[in-house]
Design an enzyme around this catalytic site. Sequence first.
Site, PDB file in Angstrom:
ATOM      1  N   GLN A   1      37.455  36.793  44.928  1.00 51.13           N
ATOM      2  CA  GLN A   1      37.317  36.659  46.380  1.00 51.13           C
ATOM      3  C   GLN A   1      37.908  37.877  47.091  1.00 51.13           C
ATOM      4  O   GLN A   1      38.933  38.413  46.680  1.00 51.13           O
ATOM      5  CB  GLN A   1      38.030  35.389  46.845  1.00 51.13           C
TER       6      GLN A   1
ATOM      7  N   SER B   1      40.395  36.113  38.759  1.00 48.41           N
ATOM      8  CA  SER B   1      40.434  34.846  39.493  1.00 48.41           C
ATOM      9  C   SER B   1      39.059  34.179  39.524  1.00 48.41           C
ATOM     10  O   SER B   1      38.541  33.799  38.475  1.00 48.41           O
ATOM     11  CB  SER B   1      40.986  35.085  40.908  1.00 48.41           C
ATOM     12  N   LEU B   2      38.428  34.068  40.687  1.00 43.71           N
ATOM     13  CA  LEU B   2      37.073  33.525  40.782  1.00 43.71           C
ATOM     14  C   LEU B   2      36.143  34.203  39.774  1.00 43.71           C
ATOM     15  O   LEU B   2      35.238  33.568  39.221  1.00 43.71           O
ATOM     16  CB  LEU B   2      36.537  33.735  42.204  1.00 43.71           C
TER      17      LEU B   2
ATOM     18  N   ARG C   1      35.007  23.771  43.671  1.00 39.39           N
ATOM     19  CA  ARG C   1      36.285  24.501  43.691  1.00 39.39           C
ATOM     20  C   ARG C   1      36.600  24.991  45.106  1.00 39.39           C
ATOM     21  O   ARG C   1      37.711  24.822  45.607  1.00 39.39           O
ATOM     22  CB  ARG C   1      36.192  25.699  42.741  1.00 39.39           C
TER      23      ARG C   1
ATOM     24  N   HIS D   1      46.630  30.508  44.073  1.00 36.36           N
ATOM     25  CA  HIS D   1      47.435  30.937  42.913  1.00 36.36           C
ATOM     26  C   HIS D   1      48.933  30.725  43.148  1.00 36.36           C
ATOM     27  O   HIS D   1      49.755  31.565  42.801  1.00 36.36           O
ATOM     28  CB  HIS D   1      47.136  32.401  42.556  1.00 36.36           C
TER      29      HIS D   1
ATOM     30  N   GLN E   1      44.201  27.867  37.004  1.00 37.00           N
ATOM     31  CA  GLN E   1      43.962  28.939  37.998  1.00 37.00           C
ATOM     32  C   GLN E   1      44.550  28.630  39.371  1.00 37.00           C
ATOM     33  O   GLN E   1      45.042  29.517  40.051  1.00 37.00           O
ATOM     34  CB  GLN E   1      42.452  29.120  38.193  1.00 37.00           C
TER      35      GLN E   1
END
Length: 306
Positions: free
Chosen positions: A9, A88-89, A113, A197, A246
């Site tokens: 992101q 991440s994503l 999500r 996170h 995550q």
Amino acid sequence: MSVFVFPGQGSQYVGMFSDFLNRKEFAVYFDIVRELLGDEFIRKVQDGPEDVLKDTKISQPAIFIVSAILSDYVMGNGIIPNYLAGHSLGEYSAFYAGKVFDFGTGLNLIKRRAEVMSDVAEKIAGGMWAVIGGELAEIEESLKELQKDGKSLWAANYNAPSQLVLSGEKEAFEEWYSKMKDRIKRVVPLSVSGPFHSPLMKEAEEIFSSYLQKIDFNDPKVLIVSSTSGDIVKDKEEVKAILVKQFTSSVKWVDTINKLISLGEKVFIEIGPGKVLQGLIKKIDPNVKVFGIEKVTDFENIRGEL
């Protein structure tokens, strides 16, 4: 041989579908996008304004869509990576490219999500901030001191030797910044809607974990190094554990790239929108080769070198 890395992101931008929408070979992807997210979603990504793309429910699926299309295109044209990794994503894009799940399943997972993250984040006056410069050990120590006083601020992304992202409550960040502003170069607030996170996302983790149990995965068909664990992903059960973890765990991007380099990898290709990972990888190790593919023409331009 190479590593495909997938952005997270923050890499989104208005009009990022332009290279794909009118090409027949990509129509099958957008049929699924329309079915799951609707025409209005595509219009928002294409027409903006930019603020609309800051919405997690828009940015996350949009980044995954571009990354998935491009990874299929590049691998379909004969460039098969040794390893995959996502920031991440971007781990969803890596798992998709590794054939852990299909495009529709990936899109549904990210849709859920993003909804969960957004709903939980709305309850918290939180955010994320990139800290440029400063001594890592000193920054980590300052965070521990804050946490001892019951303040909510953590190291969320270890992006590069000189870039750490903090996540937590705005009030806690302001207190930290007032103490540490002379010990760092600068701070850049990230355009995200919550303190991702970090332990503040525990509720999101629990909701998503329950949802994930119903979904069937495959074991990865390509080796994947996880930016959540910093190590090679063993099987589909570990994929599920990573996607849950995550929410509250930090992104170990420096460890991930160093792990791949230790495995002998020297060529990294960022697959998806933006150039963020290319810059971070060069900061981690200036000696590796780094390429980026965010349009079909980018692939044609570097194909010879690959």
